[in-house]
Motif scaffolding. Structure first.
Motif, short mmCIF file in Angstrom:
data_model
loop_
_atom_site.label_atom_id
_atom_site.label_comp_id
_atom_site.label_asym_id
_atom_site.label_seq_id
_atom_site.Cartn_x
_atom_site.Cartn_y
_atom_site.Cartn_z
N GLU A 117 -5.22 13.24 -1.86
CA GLU A 117 -4.55 13.45 -0.44
C GLU A 117 -5.10 12.51 0.55
O GLU A 117 -6.27 12.42 0.96
CB GLU A 117 -4.57 14.63 0.28
N GLY A 118 -4.21 11.87 1.48
CA GLY A 118 -4.80 10.79 2.62
C GLY A 118 -5.22 9.63 2.15
O GLY A 118 -5.32 8.45 2.69
N LYS A 119 -5.46 9.37 0.79
CA LYS A 119 -5.66 7.94 0.30
C LYS A 119 -4.62 6.93 -0.08
O LYS A 119 -3.39 7.63 0.02
CB LYS A 119 -6.62 8.33 -1.22
N TRP A 120 -4.72 5.82 -0.05
CA TRP A 120 -3.87 4.74 -0.65
C TRP A 120 -4.11 4.08 -1.62
O TRP A 120 -5.12 3.93 -2.13
CB TRP A 120 -3.72 3.56 0.55
N VAL A 121 -2.95 3.68 -2.42
CA VAL A 121 -3.07 2.83 -3.62
C VAL A 121 -2.82 1.40 -2.90
O VAL A 121 -1.48 1.27 -2.58
CB VAL A 121 -2.10 3.36 -4.94
N LYS A 122 -3.47 0.63 -3.33
CA LYS A 122 -3.20 -0.94 -3.20
C LYS A 122 -2.73 -1.65 -4.47
O LYS A 122 -3.15 -1.57 -5.49
CB LYS A 122 -4.45 -1.83 -2.68
N LEU A 123 -1.28 -2.36 -4.40
CA LEU A 123 -0.84 -2.99 -5.40
C LEU A 123 -0.42 -4.36 -5.07
O LEU A 123 0.06 -4.70 -3.87
CB LEU A 123 0.39 -2.10 -5.93
N ILE A 151 -9.08 3.26 0.52
CA ILE A 151 -8.09 2.98 -0.57
C ILE A 151 -8.80 3.70 -1.79
O ILE A 151 -9.97 3.54 -2.02
CB ILE A 151 -8.35 1.30 -0.93
N TYR A 152 -7.79 3.99 -2.97
CA TYR A 152 -8.35 4.72 -3.92
C TYR A 152 -7.86 3.69 -5.04
O TYR A 152 -7.01 3.18 -5.35
CB TYR A 152 -7.36 6.07 -4.18
N SER A 153 -9.08 3.60 -5.72
CA SER A 153 -9.08 2.73 -6.88
C SER A 153 -9.03 3.58 -8.34
O SER A 153 -9.73 4.56 -8.57
CB SER A 153 -10.30 2.01 -7.09
N MET A 154 -7.70 3.50 -9.11
CA MET A 154 -7.46 4.18 -10.16
C MET A 154 -8.42 3.70 -11.40
O MET A 154 -8.56 2.56 -11.57
CB MET A 154 -5.92 4.00 -10.75
N TYR A 191 0.91 -1.18 0.06
CA TYR A 191 0.08 -0.10 0.12
C TYR A 191 0.93 1.29 -0.01
O TYR A 191 1.96 1.42 0.78
CB TYR A 191 -1.06 0.11 1.13
N LEU A 192 0.59 2.26 -0.86
CA LEU A 192 1.39 3.41 -0.87
C LEU A 192 0.42 4.57 -0.75
O LEU A 192 -0.72 4.81 -1.23
CB LEU A 192 2.09 3.54 -2.05
N GLN A 193 0.89 5.62 0.12
CA GLN A 193 0.19 6.93 0.20
C GLN A 193 1.23 8.00 -0.13
O GLN A 193 2.38 7.85 0.08
CB GLN A 193 -0.01 7.01 1.68
N ASN A 194 0.69 8.95 -0.93
CA ASN A 194 1.48 9.98 -1.40
C ASN A 194 2.59 9.68 -2.36
O ASN A 194 3.69 9.88 -2.39
CB ASN A 194 2.21 10.87 -0.39
N SER A 195 1.86 8.67 -3.25
CA SER A 195 2.77 8.30 -4.20
C SER A 195 3.04 8.94 -5.48
O SER A 195 3.83 8.41 -6.44
CB SER A 195 2.25 6.69 -4.67
#
Length: 282
Positions: free
Chosen positions: A126-132, A271-274, A116-120
């Protein structure tokens, strides 16, 4: 700079190294503590056993440094955090150098097979995470987020093919044995197994130097206190020219074994979904 392997999901991480250069777990959970653990007299056995013995400490604080260097460009990423070997989760706060795709700190939470990455720096709110999924990243997350997570750094030593005792050093009041040699990431992935081996397996396919040079510092119990690993890949796809090669030196230092580590998996609402349309072309 282009990676030899491309993936849409890697945009959130690989962009870090690209911009910076342009500008400049064990497989299974372990029970904590084991009085029977001690450093093997055989260098190769000592190095290969380091990941499992370290895992039995339960947890450790971590400091990381990742230096990327090409013909005339260099970038340094530094991080701090820790890894919980029982819960199989870790967290690193990574400082990014000037010119990177983001500013301030990148926060990384790692689990076997997932990051999980925040501020990638990938236009994430802002404040959201990306899950990879680690399998979506060309390098298995060994370098692309600006750090090698402690579990992967230690796990790579399971693939050691050579080991030489360099000498004895004292650091932080502890007497440490210093080893150097080479490791095979494919062998490390096989020895680690499961989702914990996925990142090592991906990296084995990407890096151009298959036998990775390493140095490791172990204490009398065989615990890993520090490890450096040198990875290489082609900055220009398919090129074997020296000027197009990128070298990455990863350093992970562990301390305060057994101390609690603050790391938690982000909630689903964070979690933010691209959107597919926002992903770069393959």
């Amino acid at each position: 700079m282009k990676h030899t392997v491309r993936t849409t999901a890697s945009a959130a991480t690989a962009a870090l190294l690209v911009a910076a250069l342009a500008a400049c777990g064990g497989a299974d959970a372990h029970k904590p503590g084991s009085s029977a653990d001690q450093l093997s007299a055989d260098p190769l056995t000592a190095v290969r056993s380091a990941a499992d013995i370290t895992g039995r400490t339960g947890s450790a604080k971590a400091a990381t440094e990742l230096t990327t260097e090409s013909a005339d460009k260099k970038a340094v990423f530094k991080g701090a955090g820790g890894y919980d070997y029982v819960k199989r989760i870790g967290r690193l706060d990574i400082d990014v150098p000037p010119g990177a795709a983001t500013t301030g700190k990148i926060v990384e939470v790692v689990l076997p097979g997932t990051v999980y990455l925040q501020n990638s720096g990938a236009k994430i709110p802002e404040g959201k995470w990306v899950k990879l999924d680690i399998r979506q990243l060309p390098d298995g997350n060994l370098v692309s987020s600006g750090a090698t997570d402690p579990a992967s750094a230690a796990g790579a030593l399971r693939g050691a093919v050579t080991a030489e005792l360099v000498g004895t050093e004292t650091a932080g009041g502890a007497e440490l044995k210093h080893y150097k040699g080479t490791l095979d990431l494919t062998k490390a992935a096989e020895a680690t197994g499961g989702r914990g081996g996925d990142g090592l397996r991906m990296a084995a396919q990407t890096f151009t130097v298959k036998e990775v040079p390493y140095e490791a510092w172990l204490d009398g119990q065989g615990r890993l206190h520090k490890v450096t690993q040198t990875f290489s890949f082609a900055g220009v796809a398919g090129s074997k020219q020296p000027k197009d090669q990128v070298q990455v030196v990863s350093t992970v230092a562990l301390s305060e074994f057994g101390q609690p580590v603050q790391a938690a998996e982000p909630a689903a609402t964070e979690i933010y979904s691209m959107k597919p349309s926002s992903s770069p072309a393959q």
